[in-house]
Motif scaffolding. Structure first.
Motif, PDB file in Angstrom:
ATOM      1  N   ASP A   1       0.813  -1.219   0.000  1.00 39.03           N
ATOM      2  CA  ASP A   1       0.000   0.000   0.000  1.00 39.03           C
ATOM      3  C   ASP A   1       0.846   1.269   0.000  1.00 39.03           C
ATOM      4  N   ASN A   2       1.983   1.251   0.714  1.00 34.33           N
ATOM      5  CA  ASN A   2       2.722   2.489   0.945  1.00 34.33           C
ATOM      6  C   ASN A   2       4.192   2.482   0.534  1.00 34.33           C
ATOM      7  N   HIS A   3       4.738   1.313   0.221  1.00 33.56           N
ATOM      8  CA  HIS A   3       6.168   1.249  -0.080  1.00 33.56           C
ATOM      9  C   HIS A   3       6.489   0.556  -1.406  1.00 33.56           C
ATOM     10  N   SER A   4       5.472   0.242  -2.173  1.00 31.06           N
ATOM     11  CA  SER A   4       5.687  -0.548  -3.392  1.00 31.06           C
ATOM     12  C   SER A   4       6.434   0.221  -4.480  1.00 31.06           C
ATOM     13  N   MET A   5       6.659   1.527  -4.295  1.00 31.06           N
ATOM     14  CA  MET A   5       7.474   2.265  -5.263  1.00 31.06           C
ATOM     15  C   MET A   5       8.887   1.687  -5.342  1.00 31.06           C
ATOM     16  N   VAL A   6       9.284   0.952  -4.308  1.00 33.18           N
ATOM     17  CA  VAL A   6      10.588   0.281  -4.299  1.00 33.18           C
ATOM     18  C   VAL A   6      10.720  -0.660  -5.493  1.00 33.18           C
ATOM     19  N   LEU A   7       9.607  -1.250  -5.912  1.00 32.58           N
ATOM     20  CA  LEU A   7       9.631  -2.202  -7.023  1.00 32.58           C
ATOM     21  C   LEU A   7       9.886  -1.518  -8.364  1.00 32.58           C
ATOM     22  N   ASN A   8       9.808  -0.205  -8.393  1.00 32.26           N
ATOM     23  CA  ASN A   8      10.001   0.540  -9.647  1.00 32.26           C
ATOM     24  C   ASN A   8      11.382   1.169  -9.751  1.00 32.26           C
ATOM     25  N   TRP A   9      12.270   0.846  -8.840  1.00 28.44           N
ATOM     26  CA  TRP A   9      13.585   1.485  -8.831  1.00 28.44           C
ATOM     27  C   TRP A   9      14.585   0.828  -9.772  1.00 28.44           C
ATOM     28  N   GLY A  10      14.219  -0.302 -10.383  1.00 25.87           N
ATOM     29  CA  GLY A  10      15.114  -0.954 -11.330  1.00 25.87           C
ATOM     30  C   GLY A  10      15.895  -2.115 -10.754  1.00 25.87           C
ATOM     31  N   TYR A  11      15.455  -2.624  -9.590  1.00 24.84           N
ATOM     32  CA  TYR A  11      16.125  -3.757  -8.961  1.00 24.84           C
ATOM     33  C   TYR A  11      15.120  -4.878  -8.717  1.00 24.84           C
ATOM     34  N   ASN A  12      15.615  -6.104  -8.650  1.00 23.79           N
ATOM     35  CA  ASN A  12      14.797  -7.176  -8.112  1.00 23.79           C
ATOM     36  C   ASN A  12      14.733  -6.967  -6.604  1.00 23.79           C
ATOM     37  N   VAL A  13      13.644  -7.392  -5.977  1.00 22.57           N
ATOM     38  CA  VAL A  13      13.435  -7.069  -4.558  1.00 22.57           C
ATOM     39  C   VAL A  13      12.990  -8.309  -3.782  1.00 22.57           C
ATOM     40  N   LEU A  14      13.627  -8.513  -2.625  1.00 19.77           N
ATOM     41  CA  LEU A  14      13.236  -9.550  -1.677  1.00 19.77           C
ATOM     42  C   LEU A  14      12.872  -8.861  -0.368  1.00 19.77           C
ATOM     43  N   VAL A  15      11.640  -9.063   0.093  1.00 17.80           N
ATOM     44  CA  VAL A  15      11.177  -8.434   1.335  1.00 17.80           C
ATOM     45  C   VAL A  15      10.337  -9.438   2.105  1.00 17.80           C
ATOM     46  N   THR A  16      10.481  -9.463   3.415  1.00 21.59           N
ATOM     47  CA  THR A  16       9.690 -10.376   4.233  1.00 21.59           C
ATOM     48  C   THR A  16       9.107  -9.641   5.431  1.00 21.59           C
ATOM     49  N   ASP A  17       8.108 -10.272   6.039  1.00 18.20           N
ATOM     50  CA  ASP A  17       7.627  -9.815   7.336  1.00 18.20           C
ATOM     51  C   ASP A  17       8.509 -10.399   8.424  1.00 18.20           C
ATOM     52  N   TYR A  18       8.534  -9.743   9.577  1.00 15.06           N
ATOM     53  CA  TYR A  18       9.215 -10.301  10.742  1.00 15.06           C
ATOM     54  C   TYR A  18       8.336 -11.390  11.362  1.00 15.06           C
ATOM     55  N   ARG A  19       8.887 -12.149  12.288  1.00 16.73           N
ATOM     56  CA  ARG A  19       8.106 -13.146  13.001  1.00 16.73           C
ATOM     57  C   ARG A  19       6.884 -12.483  13.651  1.00 16.73           C
ATOM     58  N   SER A  20       5.746 -13.141  13.560  1.00 18.01           N
ATOM     59  CA  SER A  20       4.450 -12.713  14.127  1.00 18.01           C
ATOM     60  C   SER A  20       3.782 -11.587  13.337  1.00 18.01           C
ATOM     61  N   PHE A  21       4.430 -11.076  12.287  1.00 18.24           N
ATOM     62  CA  PHE A  21       3.835 -10.041  11.438  1.00 18.24           C
ATOM     63  C   PHE A  21       3.117 -10.711  10.265  1.00 18.24           C
ATOM     64  N   GLY A  22       1.954 -10.187   9.892  1.00 17.01           N
ATOM     65  CA  GLY A  22       1.275 -10.689   8.706  1.00 17.01           C
ATOM     66  C   GLY A  22       1.032 -12.185   8.763  1.00 17.01           C
ATOM     67  N   LYS A  23       1.535 -12.897   7.772  1.00 18.33           N
ATOM     68  CA  LYS A  23       1.363 -14.351   7.683  1.00 18.33           C
ATOM     69  C   LYS A  23       2.575 -15.121   8.210  1.00 18.33           C
ATOM     70  N   SER A  24       3.561 -14.399   8.729  1.00 17.67           N
ATOM     71  CA  SER A  24       4.717 -15.055   9.345  1.00 17.67           C
ATOM     72  C   SER A  24       4.319 -15.597  10.711  1.00 17.67           C
ATOM     73  N   ASN A  25       4.834 -16.774  11.055  1.00 23.89           N
ATOM     74  CA  ASN A  25       4.521 -17.325  12.372  1.00 23.89           C
ATOM     75  C   ASN A  25       5.679 -17.103  13.329  1.00 23.89           C
ATOM     76  N   GLY A  26       5.618 -17.742  14.496  1.00 22.38           N
ATOM     77  CA  GLY A  26       6.666 -17.567  15.488  1.00 22.38           C
ATOM     78  C   GLY A  26       6.491 -16.291  16.288  1.00 22.38           C
ATOM     79  N   LYS A  27       7.421 -16.067  17.212  1.00 23.92           N
ATOM     80  CA  LYS A  27       7.397 -14.871  18.058  1.00 23.92           C
ATOM     81  C   LYS A  27       8.782 -14.238  18.095  1.00 23.92           C
TER      82      LYS A  27
END
Length: 260
Positions: A87-113
């Motif tokens: 929603d707010n940071h996807s402009m990163v995908l337009n900078w001309g690089y491939n991008v790898l991004v993840t959530d931290y543990r317990s964020f979004g669909k990531s499990n663990g604590k």
């Protein structure tokens, strides 16, 4: 006697876990997503899961275009989840690089604590290793951190090879953030200290009106950097989280990466 020692040890462990939990709640603001939640992803983006511990997975996105030769490993801030990234940071995908991004543990669909800085650094190692497994050489990897994510990007830059390090709205350490102070000792995340081992080209960008992490934080990191190729930019009238919306921001990133 042995029974009493076990009770004392159990009480200590319980209190320690409660303390870490309180520290985590003080610093992080995760928003959970159900495992069936469907992201609306742009062409070239796929959802991935990186196993960081047996049964513990970090949910993430991998964006790749054949013409992009460099991989940017992007570390997010302390709140919400990957939907917020879209929603707010996807402009990163337009900078001309491939991008790898993840959530931290317990964020979004990531499990663990989350349980402290050592665990976060270990998870960052696993994310970097995933990038290597994808076939990217260290000299083709850009480490990028925003706010909380600057600690993980900075840590990796102090221990791994990479093409460049970019820190947006960085904090020198958690205790130096006024509203946290000494309330979260398990999350020191001292990037200013890590900077003494950072040799790769490093760009720091900060807003002069940032009222969440004041600009002196990035100055302390900058002053400690071991790298001979370093640059610090303070954007006038810039706040916290609004810098990437500026028309000149992408140019600042691309110029630095291309020069190094």
């Amino acid at each position: 006697m042995m029974h009493s020692k076990l009770i004392i040890l159990s009480t200590f462990i319980l209190q320690s876990c409660m303390t870490i939990s309180k520290q985590t709640k003080l610093i992080f603001e995760p928003v959970k997503l159900t495992s069936t939640y469907e992201f609306k992803l742009s062409l070239g983006t796929k959802e991935i899961n990186i196993e960081v511990e047996k049964g513990i997975f970090l949910n993430g996105f991998l964006y790749e275009k054949e013409e992009n030769k460099l991989l940017m490993i992007y570390f997010q801030g302390n709140a919400k989840n990957l939907q917020n990234f879209l929603d707010n940071h996807s402009m990163v995908l337009n900078w001309g690089y491939n991008v790898l991004v993840t959530d931290y543990r317990s964020f979004g669909k990531s499990n663990g604590k989350l349980s402290g800085q050592s665990q976060m650094y270990d998870d960052a190692d696993k994310i970097y290793d995933y990038g290597i497994l994808l076939g990217y050489k260290p000299q083709n990897i850009i480490l990028y951190g925003y706010s909380m994510g600057t600690a993980m990007a900075g840590y990796l830059a102090s221990t791994k090879e990479a093409k460049a390090l970019i820190l947006e709205s960085a904090f020198s350490s958690i205790p130096e953030i006024g509203w946290v102070g000494n309330k979260a000792p398990n999350y020191e995340l001292n990037t200013a200290e890590k900077a003494k081992q950072i040799n790769i080209p490093t760009l720091l960008i900060h807003g002069d009106k940032d009222n969440v992490i004041s600009p002196d934080h990035s100055q302390r990191i900058f002053g400690n950097l071991r790298s001979s190729k370093k640059k610090r930019i303070v954007l006038q009238n810039g706040g916290h989280g609004d810098l990437r919306k500026r028309p000149e921001y992408q140019m600042l990133i691309n110029e630095f990466v291309n020069q190094n």
